[in-house]
Enzyme design. Sequence first.
Site: not given
Length: 588
Positions: A286, A288, A290
């Site tokens: 995704n 970011c 994580e």
Amino acid sequence: MMHRQIEARSARYPLAPVARHVWATKYRWQPPGGSPESDVAQTWWRVAQALAGAEPSARGAWARRFYRALADFRFVPGGRILAGAGTRGDACLLNCFVMPDVADAADARFRALRESALTLQAGGGIGLDFSGLRPRGQAGGESAPGHEAFAAGPVAWMHVWDKLCATVETRGQRRGAMMAVLACDHPDIEAFVRAKRESGALSHFNLSVLVSDAFLAAVAAREPWPLRFPAGGQAAGRVVRTIPAATLWDGILRNAYETAEPGVLFIDRINRCNNLAYRERLHATNPCGEIPLPPYGACDLGSFNLTAFVVAPFTAQAAFDWPALRRLVPLAVRMLDNVYDISAFPLPVQQAVGQGARRLGLGLMGLGDALVMLGLRYDSTAGRKFAARAMGEICHGAYRASVALAAEKGACAAFSTEPYLQAPFIAALPQDIRDGIAASGIRNSHLTAIAPTGSISLLANNVSSGLEPIFAPSYERRLHGGETDRVMTLHSRAVLAYRELTGDARGVPPAFRSSSEVSATAQLQMQAALQRYVDNAIAKTVNLPAETGFEAFRATYDRAARLGLKGCTTYRPTALRQGILCVRPPHD
């Protein structure tokens, strides 16, 4: 009765100015033709009722339990859940998706564009692997009769997606976000690494290089590195050219040193540690980082606010309420699991993949504040032990809850007993959890992740985000929301509480360390301490002072690899990259 409880809760937990701004611009619901929610307690109740709607019985009782979990920001679901649950039947409650690898055939590219547009329009961020596109200038592919086609290359197509993201009208106030990744052996990898050097270029993308074990070994041995297509470690790929592996690695790090991008994803480690490695290969995350996901996979996030469990902060009696955290974890698992049953999905295939694995990403926020409240330094052994214990309680409690949910509601479709139990992360779980999985299966293939929690940390009265240390006692932040960006002066929640307790208007707690005072080594050690309890991944930006030398910067990445992390992203203020946070002068 519940309405009186809501009013009392709202009065007991007033919002700071930044929290009220974030709530009003991102999460407050106003039904068509109706009045907007009057306070955040009404938002909690709306979300609790919506999530309880997935329960087969006793929905009122579950709504009350879910409300108590949300109240006082003890547990904060992902932003799309807060904004969309209980609003419209077609609301997508999943924050982010990974799209299929962008393929070279024209029809596949344009299908991917259309699917990306629909996903972005629904408010979801996306991750994309561009390694399947032919390198720039390479002949071949589809063309009109009598004409030879030459590829535009991955970077050119990334600009197409960037314009798409800027153009698509999204529902709500969340700006479109994307992650672009490229394999380290793609012939256009050097252009990819330099793609964001110009100010404003690809502003809707984060960039990460898929770094393989073979590449790291070639760097260490100072060996040549073949760039090939197809890329991604495919032995059948035709070698286009060969460069020194160390030269490419130096180029990746030099660009990160000067522009904060690209990050690196240790992709082989990510796949080795995947609980579902027996049925899927991961290529992207995704936006970011994580949640590594398969094509059409979704992330379903929520974070525990550790400050809400600190008792008697800043005193000799300061303690953490471990029993309260343990009681809350099963409720959080149930709430996020229910999201899959009440959320709309932009694409039917995303629904099939998402509900097939029912991945969750339970994490934490407010770690930096909680440590200071407990008198523990972020860069201390005691601080890391506390953080590891907190994440361990969340992890093991979540797995036990998911086993119990599997016994009650059924295991996820992606579950297969023998290969799942052999996954490295599962093999390291306590024996009672493994026995439960063998007997009942598991409802959610993955359960933990640590997200950046940017907006929801602000919503929770500006607690420190994710696992990051406190940025500064006071600072200015540029906020998105409404018609224009806004700059607000923010105060650390822990520091503000300390000043109110002591009456010292400029004092800071003895254990306080701002992010600029925490070394890169200590930041990585904290990430590593938590990684053992995270089956997805951790979004962590290692903040470095502007004066950091390049060799010290390089050592950060080497240390991240040695510590067994799944990726590394850094930020160092430069003329090319300025952050959204600015420390206020001391006299202010």
